[in-house]
Motif scaffolding. Structure first.
Motif, PDB file in Angstrom:
ATOM      1  N   TRP A   1       0.830  -1.186   0.000  1.00 24.50           N
ATOM      2  CA  TRP A   1       0.000   0.000   0.000  1.00 24.50           C
ATOM      3  C   TRP A   1       0.871   1.245   0.000  1.00 24.50           C
ATOM      4  O   TRP A   1       1.845   1.337   0.740  1.00 24.50           O
ATOM      5  N   GLY A   2       0.515   2.215  -0.804  1.00 23.55           N
ATOM      6  CA  GLY A   2       1.329   3.414  -0.953  1.00 23.55           C
ATOM      7  C   GLY A   2       1.006   4.534   0.012  1.00 23.55           C
ATOM      8  O   GLY A   2       1.525   5.634  -0.123  1.00 23.55           O
ATOM      9  N   GLY A   3       0.144   4.276   1.007  1.00 21.82           N
ATOM     10  CA  GLY A   3      -0.164   5.310   1.987  1.00 21.82           C
ATOM     11  C   GLY A   3      -1.191   6.312   1.524  1.00 21.82           C
ATOM     12  O   GLY A   3      -1.275   7.403   2.072  1.00 21.82           O
ATOM     13  N   ILE A   4      -1.992   5.962   0.522  1.00 18.80           N
ATOM     14  CA  ILE A   4      -3.013   6.872   0.001  1.00 18.80           C
ATOM     15  C   ILE A   4      -4.361   6.171   0.019  1.00 18.80           C
ATOM     16  O   ILE A   4      -4.478   5.016  -0.382  1.00 18.80           O
ATOM     17  N   THR A   5      -5.373   6.880   0.481  1.00 19.70           N
ATOM     18  CA  THR A   5      -6.758   6.410   0.404  1.00 19.70           C
ATOM     19  C   THR A   5      -7.551   7.467  -0.349  1.00 19.70           C
ATOM     20  O   THR A   5      -7.416   8.660  -0.075  1.00 19.70           O
ATOM     21  N   PHE A   6      -8.356   7.038  -1.287  1.00 20.80           N
ATOM     22  CA  PHE A   6      -9.202   7.957  -2.041  1.00 20.80           C
ATOM     23  C   PHE A   6     -10.540   8.074  -1.330  1.00 20.80           C
ATOM     24  O   PHE A   6     -10.935   7.180  -0.585  1.00 20.80           O
ATOM     25  N   ALA A   7     -11.226   9.171  -1.563  1.00 22.81           N
ATOM     26  CA  ALA A   7     -12.531   9.361  -0.933  1.00 22.81           C
ATOM     27  C   ALA A   7     -13.557   9.788  -1.968  1.00 22.81           C
ATOM     28  O   ALA A   7     -13.253  10.552  -2.886  1.00 22.81           O
TER      29      ALA A   7
ATOM     30  N   ASN B   1      -6.439  -0.692  -3.957  1.00 24.71           N
ATOM     31  CA  ASN B   1      -6.519   0.735  -3.659  1.00 24.71           C
ATOM     32  C   ASN B   1      -7.776   1.004  -2.837  1.00 24.71           C
ATOM     33  O   ASN B   1      -8.883   0.697  -3.274  1.00 24.71           O
ATOM     34  N   PRO B   2      -7.622   1.580  -1.634  1.00 19.21           N
ATOM     35  CA  PRO B   2      -8.792   1.823  -0.792  1.00 19.21           C
ATOM     36  C   PRO B   2      -9.542   3.097  -1.177  1.00 19.21           C
ATOM     37  O   PRO B   2      -8.938   4.132  -1.430  1.00 19.21           O
TER      38      PRO B   2
END
Length: 140
Positions: free
Chosen positions: A67-73, A118-119
């Motif tokens: 995981w690249g440390g990014i979450t989309f919203a 990808n979250p």
């Protein structure tokens, strides 16, 4: 530099699979079937899908595969809409990491993972306004 985000590119392991997933969510693209990058207009910005190895090389980073440390919203107008979007994502093949529920910050949200992990948080924040075009405005 202006305070805005123009483009988010997701590095994917299987471009055809990722494209099919986002299209199953109802997203549309003008990309041809054999294009090596797929662009989706998303309100006032663009989301792109590109081969993960090529993206890492182009970005000058080493891909550890995690995981690249990014979450989309994806913000919506009501708690019911959170549940509907989570269900739609699951029907399209997403993994549900967290079903819709009340949050510690006073809203309601859930999280799904796309086929590449990808979250995406789907959230209703009662302190923000979601405009007719999907734009989000912070409360003053």
């Amino acid at each position: 530099m202006e305070q805005r985000l123009s483009l988010v590119t997701l590095g994917v392991f299987d471009l055809a699979r990722a494209r099919a997933f986002y299209e199953a969510l109802g997203w549309t693209t003008g990309a041809k079937p054999d294009d090596d990058v797929v662009f989706f207009q998303s309100g006032g910005m663009i989301v792109a899908l590109w081969d993960r190895v090529q993206l890492a090389e182009d970005s000058g980073v080493e891909d550890g595969g995690g995981w690249g440390g990014i979450t989309f919203a994806h913000n919506v107008r009501s708690p019911g809409e959170v549940d509907a979007v989570i269900a739609e994502a699951e029907a399209a093949g997403a993994t549900i990491a967290r079903p819709g529920a009340e949050t510690f910050w006073g809203g309601y949200s859930g999280v799904f993972l796309d086929p590449d992990g990808n979250p995406w948080e789907v959230a209703h924040n009662p302190h923000w306004t979601v405009g007719p075009d999907g734009s989000v405005t912070l409360a003053p």
